[in-house]
Design a protein around this motif. Structure first.
Motif, PDB file in Angstrom:
ATOM      1  N   LEU A   1       0.834  -1.187   0.000  1.00 59.70           N
ATOM      2  CA  LEU A   1       0.000   0.000   0.000  1.00 59.70           C
ATOM      3  C   LEU A   1       0.874   1.243   0.000  1.00 59.70           C
ATOM      4  O   LEU A   1       1.987   1.236   0.541  1.00 59.70           O
ATOM      5  N   GLU A   2       0.368   2.304  -0.604  1.00 59.15           N
ATOM      6  CA  GLU A   2       1.135   3.549  -0.705  1.00 59.15           C
ATOM      7  C   GLU A   2       1.501   4.069   0.686  1.00 59.15           C
ATOM      8  O   GLU A   2       0.655   4.160   1.575  1.00 59.15           O
ATOM      9  N   GLY A   3       2.774   4.389   0.856  1.00 57.17           N
ATOM     10  CA  GLY A   3       3.241   4.931   2.127  1.00 57.17           C
ATOM     11  C   GLY A   3       3.493   3.886   3.203  1.00 57.17           C
ATOM     12  O   GLY A   3       3.938   4.217   4.300  1.00 57.17           O
ATOM     13  N   GLN A   4       3.215   2.633   2.896  1.00 58.99           N
ATOM     14  CA  GLN A   4       3.369   1.577   3.888  1.00 58.99           C
ATOM     15  C   GLN A   4       4.783   0.990   3.864  1.00 58.99           C
ATOM     16  O   GLN A   4       5.328   0.719   2.804  1.00 58.99           O
TER      17      GLN A   4
END
Length: 244
Positions: free
Chosen positions: A42-45
């Motif tokens: 996931l984005e930013g994960q």
């Protein structure tokens, strides 16, 4: 059916960003094999790296061949796992893999070579080149004839997304028989206006490959070997089926 390329192929889509500037070849292998990206991120994960053996177990793959390419050159390549369980034969960098639809860009390159040599026009009606079979004429083709450019870009309106294949040792139909619906798939025909929309078509690539054979008067696999694979130094690759 659309012919498949068999080759010693690399799988780079799972690699994390790793520096290879000063590391030894073996250390490079270890860096990649131990730092694969997760299947979903996931984005930013933040993610926890996955090692190659874990990924093989997750995907139930007996083995694979892996290469890292930098600046257009192979930095290193290595085989992992088993190629033949019965013989306990391990995967090496020489092991052949069925390339599936990655074969299609190479098949398209064969058409572009014919176009470069002035033997075909990418925007002409393909039926003017086909001799062993013709694209069935209907209301759609009368308005817009099918072209090679459309076949290569999946915009021809031709049916048959893909092919299930055949059990090893069984009778394999010819391209013409497949196009006529005499294999294990339906008749290949145009059911939408050519050039109107994108739709993946293995049937379209089968037509394209048959056209190459008709124009060159050579089996498709022989022409591609002579005109594309050998000049590119792809000596461990072939479209021949069954394998030589």
């Amino acid at each position: 059916m659309s012919k498949l390329l068999y080759c010693a192929i690399f799988c780079s889509s799972l690699l994390s960003q790793t520096s290879f500037a000063t590391d030894s070849a073996q250390h490079q292998v270890q860096q990649v094999a131990q730092n694969l990206l997760p299947r979903v991120q996931l984005e930013g994960q933040k993610y926890k790296p996955v090692d190659l053996q874990t990924r093989l177990q997750e995907t139930h793959l007996p083995g694979l061949s892996l290469a890292v390419i930098k600046d257009g050159k192979v930095m290193w390549a290595e085989g992992f796992g088993i190629a033949d369980k019965k013989q306990n034969r391990k995967v090496t960098t020489e092991t052949l893999f069925q390339a599936g639809s990655i074969s299609k860009p190479v098949a398209a390159l064969a058409v572009l070579k014919l176009a470069q040599d002035g033997k075909v026009d990418l925007d002409a009606d393909v039926n003017q080149y086909l001799t062993s079979w013709k694209v069935p004429t209907n209301e759609f083709t009368k308005a817009n004839p099918v072209t090679l450019r459309q076949l290569m870009t999946h915009t021809s309106g031709l049916t048959q997304h893909g092919f299930p294949g055949y059990v090893r040792g069984s009778k394999i139909p010819t391209d013409v028989e497949v196009l006529m619906g005499k294999g294990n798939t339906d008749l290949v025909t145009v059911d939408t206006l050519p050039g109107k929309a994108w739709r993946y078509s293995g049937g379209g690539y089968t037509v394209m490959e048959l056209l190459v054979a008709d124009v060159t008067k050579m089996p498709f696999e022989e022409y591609v070997q002579q005109a594309i694979l050998t000049p590119l130094g792809m000596h461990n690759s072939t479209y021949a089926q069954p394998l030589p």
